[in-house]
Motif scaffolding. Structure first.
Motif, PDB file in Angstrom:
ATOM      1  N   MET A 133       0.883  -1.265  -0.357  1.00  0.00           N
ATOM      2  CA  MET A 133      -0.012  -0.345   0.254  1.00  0.00           C
ATOM      3  C   MET A 133       1.015   1.663  -0.431  1.00  0.00           C
ATOM      4  O   MET A 133       1.423   1.174   0.975  1.00  0.00           O
ATOM      5  CB  MET A 133      -1.542  -0.417   0.933  1.00  0.00           C
ATOM      6  N   LYS A 134       0.779   1.851  -0.787  1.00  0.00           N
ATOM      7  CA  LYS A 134       1.689   3.072  -1.058  1.00  0.00           C
ATOM      8  C   LYS A 134       0.798   4.149  -0.566  1.00  0.00           C
ATOM      9  O   LYS A 134      -0.956   4.979  -1.387  1.00  0.00           O
ATOM     10  CB  LYS A 134       2.053   3.099  -2.747  1.00  0.00           C
ATOM     11  N   PRO A 135       1.323   4.689   0.419  1.00  0.00           N
ATOM     12  CA  PRO A 135       0.480   6.022   1.282  1.00  0.00           C
ATOM     13  C   PRO A 135       0.546   6.954  -0.136  1.00  0.00           C
ATOM     14  O   PRO A 135       0.704   7.570  -0.829  1.00  0.00           O
ATOM     15  CB  PRO A 135       0.809   6.157   2.001  1.00  0.00           C
ATOM     16  N   ALA A 152      -9.477  13.890  11.631  1.00  0.00           N
ATOM     17  CA  ALA A 152      -8.983  13.366  10.211  1.00  0.00           C
ATOM     18  C   ALA A 152     -11.088  13.335  10.046  1.00  0.00           C
ATOM     19  O   ALA A 152     -10.807  11.789  10.099  1.00  0.00           O
ATOM     20  CB  ALA A 152      -8.099  12.975   9.981  1.00  0.00           C
ATOM     21  N   GLU A 153     -11.714  13.825   9.535  1.00  0.00           N
ATOM     22  CA  GLU A 153     -12.754  13.739   8.539  1.00  0.00           C
ATOM     23  C   GLU A 153     -12.434  13.326   6.971  1.00  0.00           C
ATOM     24  O   GLU A 153     -12.017  13.615   5.622  1.00  0.00           O
ATOM     25  CB  GLU A 153     -14.128  14.907   8.343  1.00  0.00           C
ATOM     26  N   MET A 154     -12.132  11.634   6.846  1.00  0.00           N
ATOM     27  CA  MET A 154     -12.161  11.550   5.106  1.00  0.00           C
ATOM     28  C   MET A 154     -13.281  10.498   4.412  1.00  0.00           C
ATOM     29  O   MET A 154     -13.493   9.558   5.929  1.00  0.00           O
ATOM     30  CB  MET A 154     -10.715   9.656   5.397  1.00  0.00           C
ATOM     31  N   ALA A 155     -13.520  10.437   3.642  1.00  0.00           N
ATOM     32  CA  ALA A 155     -13.932   9.857   3.046  1.00  0.00           C
ATOM     33  C   ALA A 155     -14.123   8.465   3.652  1.00  0.00           C
ATOM     34  O   ALA A 155     -13.684   8.225   3.310  1.00  0.00           O
ATOM     35  CB  ALA A 155     -14.629  10.121   1.289  1.00  0.00           C
ATOM     36  N   ARG A 470      -9.050  10.946  -2.642  1.00  0.00           N
ATOM     37  CA  ARG A 470      -8.327  11.002  -3.521  1.00  0.00           C
ATOM     38  C   ARG A 470      -8.762  11.037  -4.637  1.00  0.00           C
ATOM     39  O   ARG A 470      -7.759  12.511  -6.203  1.00  0.00           O
ATOM     40  CB  ARG A 470      -7.340   9.582  -3.554  1.00  0.00           C
ATOM     41  N   LEU A 471      -9.778  10.760  -5.492  1.00  0.00           N
ATOM     42  CA  LEU A 471     -10.811  10.715  -6.939  1.00  0.00           C
ATOM     43  C   LEU A 471     -12.028  11.659  -6.296  1.00  0.00           C
ATOM     44  O   LEU A 471     -12.754  11.213  -5.425  1.00  0.00           O
ATOM     45  CB  LEU A 471     -10.412   9.281  -7.780  1.00  0.00           C
ATOM     46  N   PRO A 472     -12.733  12.106  -7.751  1.00  0.00           N
ATOM     47  CA  PRO A 472     -13.720  12.699  -7.653  1.00  0.00           C
ATOM     48  C   PRO A 472     -14.536  10.935  -7.181  1.00  0.00           C
ATOM     49  O   PRO A 472     -14.730  10.003  -7.164  1.00  0.00           O
ATOM     50  CB  PRO A 472     -13.973  12.724  -9.149  1.00  0.00           C
ATOM     51  N   LEU A 473     -15.685  12.208  -6.084  1.00  0.00           N
ATOM     52  CA  LEU A 473     -16.636  10.914  -6.150  1.00  0.00           C
ATOM     53  C   LEU A 473     -18.050  10.456  -7.360  1.00  0.00           C
ATOM     54  O   LEU A 473     -18.201  11.388  -7.497  1.00  0.00           O
ATOM     55  CB  LEU A 473     -17.415  11.786  -4.786  1.00  0.00           C
ATOM     56  N   ARG A 474     -18.076   9.266  -7.444  1.00  0.00           N
ATOM     57  CA  ARG A 474     -19.098   9.027  -8.898  1.00  0.00           C
ATOM     58  C   ARG A 474     -19.956   7.826  -7.881  1.00  0.00           C
ATOM     59  O   ARG A 474     -20.681   7.377  -8.303  1.00  0.00           O
ATOM     60  CB  ARG A 474     -18.304   7.563  -9.241  1.00  0.00           C
ATOM     61  N   GLN A 604     -13.381   4.889  -3.104  1.00  0.00           N
ATOM     62  CA  GLN A 604     -12.105   4.891  -3.988  1.00  0.00           C
ATOM     63  C   GLN A 604     -12.820   5.107  -5.940  1.00  0.00           C
ATOM     64  O   GLN A 604     -11.558   4.811  -6.525  1.00  0.00           O
ATOM     65  CB  GLN A 604     -11.104   3.983  -3.636  1.00  0.00           C
ATOM     66  N   GLY A 605     -13.409   6.121  -6.162  1.00  0.00           N
ATOM     67  CA  GLY A 605     -13.578   6.447  -6.989  1.00  0.00           C
ATOM     68  C   GLY A 605     -14.109   5.730  -8.041  1.00  0.00           C
ATOM     69  O   GLY A 605     -15.265   6.022  -9.102  1.00  0.00           O
TER      70      GLY A 605
END
Length: 684
Positions: A133-135, A152-155, A470-474, A604-605
């Motif tokens: 896993m590359k952070p 930290a609020e992370m999706a 990290r990526l746009p939410l779909r 993750q997109g």
């Protein structure tokens, strides 16, 4: 305010003698000074009432979580990520050499400067080699935020487990023991097993504590650099330590207790202090579960408890609704009338001495009525192996060691005609608010924190920072379906699931209670739809069910067990057809729990979709009164749908307000107990 009592100051440990994670780089020589504290923890917070609100407002403007910190961690994360790229070509031996140099500098200089950035870069590269896993930059940002004592609020799906391990490794490498707090034994075990290669490579010891871990072996596990466990295990082990140490818990006494434990096997404290807590699903642990006091207890006589419960139930049955008592459904409360109190006095005239005390007999009847009216099998509890077992409303998991107090548990046992157990009399008491506030450093992460960031700041004095995806939410949110009755809702669900299965989609159906999941399962079975059920009654194959829930045509009916911390791998075939489809069939007391279920899809997109299917006879609506809206909700068309959705919103907001008030009341009660019992030491 002294530096030792201020969590917002730049150093992690600014006390004169504690092992130091000096983020700001102050007094580096203290990092090597031996500790004179045998059980380090933060002193009691003296902020109460209005002071908390003032502090929270000032912190948002000038302290933790402010714009300066957000910009700082963003820039640092980018630099660390670029630095980690330069380490990819190094051999393992060369990387270990970099680790030792960066670690030595970070211990002496602190983690905010270049030494801390170099150390984080090395840890990121080690994670890439050991875990595959590359952070990402956003994960590095989140780790820096937690090290700054923030949430930290992370999706959902952004890799919070890796963030926790990076943060714990950074703390442990600088000689600060870290506790990684999860919401269940399952998640603690899973994360510890997955992240073990990282800690092994770094030369750090890793331990994991679950409910099955014997008390005799816990002290050794707490000696590890990093310990994974659920919030309940950490809290109750702390309470047990408080009982062992008593009121006289000075440094000399504690060190003597540890020495005696080593030399003669005498019971010493299990934990070695409260240094640094990294709380996964911080909103659940720090806020949702903070309504319930944590109590260690001893047992009473079971036969006497059965006789008491039978008497209380008899009195409740002889009490007349509306005449002797009133039911306040919105507050889940029973109120005895003056006539009811007089009648109760008459009914108990020939009973034993315990029924002659007015307050006690009235409370007993209120509890008996509550057990009958508010507590139902499949909702708040299940009956398993002849025992009443509480179901955690936030995680959907069984809590076999927990019981309701004031005789309520015994009354529910009597209602279900199972063995009435001994009542547990409190011998030690604490709350999550006070326990986690005692950590010298406290941080966490969650996917849903923005709604309660003010409460987190005022109670725990830590900020909240949102981390972008990290990526746009779909994720596609489909219109809410509003049905008149549960029967029609179940029929609609069966047809909808059949159509989605025909398209090759995977479906996750979320419910609030065990009973609701069983009813939906029955409806799907009658419609000939294959599915799996994941709830407190069907948890033996949890890992296998979760692993296969994203396969084509697979349907899973689940309580909150499939919510927080659960990653459902979705097959490429399903992703090509639109991804996992999540259906919410009931609203919870908190909109954050609904958002957690929504977060099981489109991670993750990836593509995914979500919809709510609700019925107007939902139990949540019984807790709010809106006569006009209720009338309009039964009308066809857009007006009826608008009114129905408005009722659900009002009911959910009312429940959130009641829960917040319950937490405030519990905190005030703790502060009151602390003040009244200060003369005799800690109120535990």
């Amino acid at each position: 305010m002294t530096a030792e009592g201020d969590r917002s100051s730049s150093g992690l440990f600014l006390g004169q003698s504690m092992p130091l994670l000096n983020i700001g780089g102050r007094a580096p020589n203290r990092a090597f000074r031996p500790s004179i504290h045998a059980y380090p923890e933060r002193p009691e917070d003296e902020l109460t009432g209005l002071d908390r609100k003032v502090y929270a407002g000032a912190a948002r403007l000038f302290g933790r979580g402010g714009p300066h910190l957000r910009l700082s961690v963003r820039l640092r994360a980018h630099g660390i990520w670029r630095r980690a790229l330069t380490l990819e070509k190094l051999s393992d031996a060369a990387l270990k050499d970099c680790l030792e140099k960066a670690r030595s500098r970070a211990i002496s200089e602190g983690l905010r400067g270049s030494a801390g950035s170099d150390l984080m870069a090395v840890v990121c590269e080690v994670a890439s080699r050991t875990l595959g896993m590359k952070p990402y930059k956003v994960q590095i940002r989140a780790s820096l935020v937690i090290l700054e004592s923030c949430v930290a609020e992370m999706a959902t799906g952004e890799g919070k487990s890796l963030v926790a391990s990076l943060t714990a490794a950074m703390a442990a490498l600088t000689r600060v023991p870290a506790h990684v707090v999860t919401v269940s034994d399952y998640l603690a075990t899973r994360d510890a097993d997955e992240m073990r290669p990282l800690f092994d490579w770094l030369g750090l010891s890793l331990g994991c504590i679950t409910h099955e871990t014997p008390q005799s072996g816990r002290s050794g596990i707490y000696g590890c650099d990093v310990v994974y466990a659920s919030n309940k295990e950490f809290t109750f082990d702390y309470l047990r330590d408080r009982l062992r140490m008593g009121d006289e818990n000075g440094p000399l006494r504690l060190k003597l207790a540890r020495f005696m434990a080593n030399e003669e096997g005498a019971p010493g404290p299990m934990m070695r202090g409260l240094f640094f807590a990294i709380v996964d699903e911080a909103d659940s642990v720090l806020i949702d579960e903070a309504r319930t006091p944590l109590i260690l207890s001893q047992q009473t006589d079971a036969q006497a408890e059965r006789q008491w419960a039978q008497s209380a139930a008899m009195l409740a049955k002889r009490s007349r609704p509306d005449t002797d008592y009133r039911v306040i459904y919105r507050e889940r409360r029973i109120e005895l009338t003056e006539g009811g109190k007089e009648r109760l006095d008459w009914l108990t005239r020939n009973m034993g001495p315990e029924w002659r005390i007015r307050a006690q007999r009235e409370q007993a009847v209120r509890q008996a009525l509550s057990a009958e009216l508010f507590f139902h099998k499949g909702d708040q509890y299940v009956v398993q192996d002849g025992k009443v077992v509480i179901v955690d409303e936030y995680t959907g998991r069984l809590m076999p060691e927990r019981s309701w107090n004031d005789g309520l548990h015994q009354l529910v046992e009597l209602k279900e005609d199972v063995e009435v157990t001994s009542r547990k009399v409190a011998i030690a008491r604490n709350t999550y608010q006070r326990f986690f506030s005692r950590y010298i450093r406290l941080g966490g992460m969650t996917g849903t924190a923005r709604e309660i960031r003010k409460e987190i700041a005022s109670v725990y004095r830590i900020g909240t920072i949102r981390i972008p995806t990290r990526l746009p939410l779909r994720r596609k949110r489909l219109p809410t379906r509003l049905l008149r009755t549960e029967e029609k809702k179940l029929a609609f669900l069966a047809g909808r699931v059949a159509a989605l299965q025909a398209e090759g989609r995977a479906v996750l159906i979320g419910t609030r209670t065990v009973a609701a999941s069983e009813r939906i399962s029955t409806a799907l079975t009658e419609a000939g739809i294959a599915h799996n059920v994941l709830n407190a009654l069907h948890d033996a194959e949890e890992a296998d069910i979760i692993k296969g829930a994203g396969e084509p045509g697979r349907t899973t009916v689940a309580t909150n067990m499939a919510g927080r911390g659960v990653h459902i791998p979705v097959s490429q075939t399903v992703l090509a057809g639109g991804g996992l489809h999540v259906m919410l069939t009931e609203l919870h007391d908190s909109s954050r729990i609904d958002r957690q279920l929504m977060g099981r899809t489109a991670r993750q997109g990836q593509p995914g979709s979500f919809e709510a299917v609700l019925a107007l006879d939902d139990p949540l609506l019984a807790q709010t009164f809106a006569p006009l809206l209720r009338t309009l909700a039964w009308l066809p068309g857009s007006l009826g749908k608008w009114a129905g959705l408005m009722i659900f919103r009002r009911a959910q907001r009312a429940a959130e307000r009641r829960n917040a008030q319950a937490r405030r009341s519990l905190l005030k009660l703790d502060e009151h107990l602390q003040s009244m019992m200060a003369f005799s030491g800690r109120p535990e």
